[in-house]
Design a protein around this motif. Structure first.
Motif, PDB file in Angstrom:
ATOM      1  N   LEU A  13      -4.910   4.345   9.297  1.00 38.94           N
ATOM      2  CA  LEU A  13      -5.578   4.289  10.596  1.00 38.94           C
ATOM      3  C   LEU A  13      -6.352   2.979  10.707  1.00 38.94           C
ATOM      4  N   LEU A  14      -5.984   2.144  11.684  1.00 35.60           N
ATOM      5  CA  LEU A  14      -6.752   0.946  12.009  1.00 35.60           C
ATOM      6  C   LEU A  14      -7.716   1.316  13.125  1.00 35.60           C
TER       7      LEU A  14
ATOM      8  N   THR B 182       3.813   6.669   9.434  1.00 31.83           N
ATOM      9  CA  THR B 182       3.104   6.385  10.687  1.00 31.83           C
ATOM     10  C   THR B 182       1.804   5.660  10.405  1.00 31.83           C
ATOM     11  N   VAL B 183       1.584   4.573  11.169  1.00 36.46           N
ATOM     12  CA  VAL B 183       0.328   3.836  11.111  1.00 36.46           C
ATOM     13  C   VAL B 183      -0.334   3.964  12.476  1.00 36.46           C
TER      14      VAL B 183
ATOM     15  N   ARG C 259      -6.907  12.932   5.067  1.00 35.20           N
ATOM     16  CA  ARG C 259      -7.515  11.692   5.550  1.00 35.20           C
ATOM     17  C   ARG C 259      -6.590  10.504   5.254  1.00 35.20           C
ATOM     18  N   PRO C 260      -6.259   9.708   6.280  1.00 36.90           N
ATOM     19  CA  PRO C 260      -5.422   8.518   6.048  1.00 36.90           C
ATOM     20  C   PRO C 260      -6.255   7.389   5.452  1.00 36.90           C
ATOM     21  N   LEU C 261      -5.578   6.338   5.038  1.00 31.40           N
ATOM     22  CA  LEU C 261      -6.271   5.119   4.626  1.00 31.40           C
ATOM     23  C   LEU C 261      -6.895   4.517   5.876  1.00 31.40           C
ATOM     24  N   VAL C 262      -8.204   4.379   5.900  1.00 29.91           N
ATOM     25  CA  VAL C 262      -8.909   3.891   7.094  1.00 29.91           C
ATOM     26  C   VAL C 262      -9.257   2.421   6.901  1.00 29.91           C
TER      27      VAL C 262
ATOM     28  N   ALA D 272       0.822  -1.207   0.000  1.00 28.06           N
ATOM     29  CA  ALA D 272       0.000   0.000   0.000  1.00 28.06           C
ATOM     30  C   ALA D 272       0.857   1.259   0.000  1.00 28.06           C
ATOM     31  N   GLY D 273       2.186   1.087  -0.087  1.00 23.29           N
ATOM     32  CA  GLY D 273       3.083   2.239  -0.162  1.00 23.29           C
ATOM     33  C   GLY D 273       3.619   2.711   1.172  1.00 23.29           C
TER      34      GLY D 273
END
Length: 363
Positions: A122-123, A73-74, A142-145, A66-67
């Motif tokens: 973001l998990l 940061t996750v 907005r992060p990947l949610v 996913a890059g």
């Protein structure tokens, strides 16, 4: 020109003499040594160490695809669920930094942390969807949610671009992750609550996390005797018992034998028998420092007392009996244990337990 010492030449770091310290190596070793032992139990779901290791590798692989990579940061907005555990390793396998968000904070604080950390992913558990939804609306990027749809969670809605299980299914369970080139690389980011202003970030590196894990194991007095009956009996047979784990070794052997007879380890008998035997062993050996471990064994009883009818009163009676009853028959148990175990006097602050037929230590 500065003087060059002989110790400055020919002694550079290489794979033969240096390995960066990282918790990732601890997970890999555990999966190799104990592949079929249970690692994570959550409701009806249970994963062995080999399964958890594969899931962490899937997560790391999926994040890289996913890059996500070094310096990214996750963030996680999760309770104590398997995905949270896996994130602590899978994110690092991708070279990224895990940022566990405080689930008790308000949307404004969460939004600040997501922005300040420049979170790319973001998990989030649907349990916190109302707070996360508002926080995402306040963020500039907005992060990947990724939704973690916990079957034990009540309420909430799914907000993500994908589901956690679907996301890691894209990853490789044999992902060839690597240790950081520098053990000083960041592994996690934590924030203060921000009570006196904006939250402040604190960064842990791989080396610090590794050493902290070892320190916790020593401070908690963790012992293989609590995990393996063969390990308990082997330690008693050889006398190879450290002072801190001596009592736990005896306790582990007896406890597992009793639990095998009266019921499964998941029953109420586990904490009851364990607590009683802790009191017995500490009285027998005179090592009262082991009493500090009893509260951890009592927690399941308190949790059970909230759900069982009249459980509160019964739990209090059980706990009182567990501390009083052992002293009434401790003499009898002392005579019994004396037939099999010799308590060897030692200088103040130390103590050992050895079997009569213990082999002498090698020079």
């Amino acid at each position: 020109m500065a003087n060059v010492s002989a110790y400055d030449t020919g002694l550079d770091r290489n794979e033969a003499n240096y390995t960066p310290l990282s918790p990732l190596s601890q997970l890999a070793r555990t999966a190799y040594v104990y592949p079929q032992r249970p690692a994570v139990i959550h409701g009806e779901r249970s994963y062995t160490w080999s399964e958890i290791y594969a899931r962490c590798r899937r997560l790391g692989s999926a994040l890289q695809r996913a890059g996500i990579g070094r310096g990214d940061t996750v963030a996680t907005m999760l309770p104590n669920v398997p995905a949270m555990y896996e994130a602590h390793f899978g994110v690092a396998m991708a070279g990224a930094v895990v940022n566990t968000l405080n689930t008790r904070l308000d949307a404004e604080s969460i939004a600040f942390m997501l922005g300040h950390a420049e979170a790319k992913v973001l998990l989030t558990d649907r349990e916190f969807s109302s707070t996360v939804d508002k926080a995402l609306r306040l963020t500039k990027a907005r992060p990947l949610v990724i939704d973690v749809d916990d079957v034990l969670s009540d309420g909430g809605v799914l907000l993500g671009d994908t589901d956690y299980e679907r996301f890691i299914a894209q990853g490789d369970p044999r992902f060839a992750w690597s240790l950081p080139a520098d053990e000083w690389d960041a592994i996690s980011l934590n924030y203060t609550s921000g009570t006196t202003g904006n939250p402040k970030g604190v960064v842990y590196h791989h080396r610090g996390a590794y050493l902290n894990a070892l320190g916790n194991a020593l401070a908690f007095g963790l012992s293989a005797a609590l995990c393996s009956l063969p390990g308990c009996l082997s330690a008693l047979r050889t006398g190879n018992v450290t002072p801190d784990s001596a009592n736990i070794t005896v306790l582990g052997a007896i406890t597992f034998l009793v639990i095998m007879v009266v019921g499964g380890a998941g029953s109420l008998w586990g904490p009851i028998v364990g607590s009683v035997l802790f009191v017995f062993i500490t009285e027998l050996t005179g090592d009262w420092t082991e009493r500090s471990k009893v509260p951890a064994l009592l927690r399941p009883i308190f949790g059970w007392s909230h759900t069982a009818p009249g459980g509160g009163i019964f739990a209090v009676m059980l706990i009182v009996l567990m501390f009083v009853a052992p002293f009434g028959i401790v003499g009898m148990v002392k005579r019994l244990v004396a037939r099999f175990v010799t308590v060897v006097p030692a200088p103040a602050g130390t103590g050992t337990i050895s079997a009569p037929d213990a082999a002498p230590a090698e020079a």
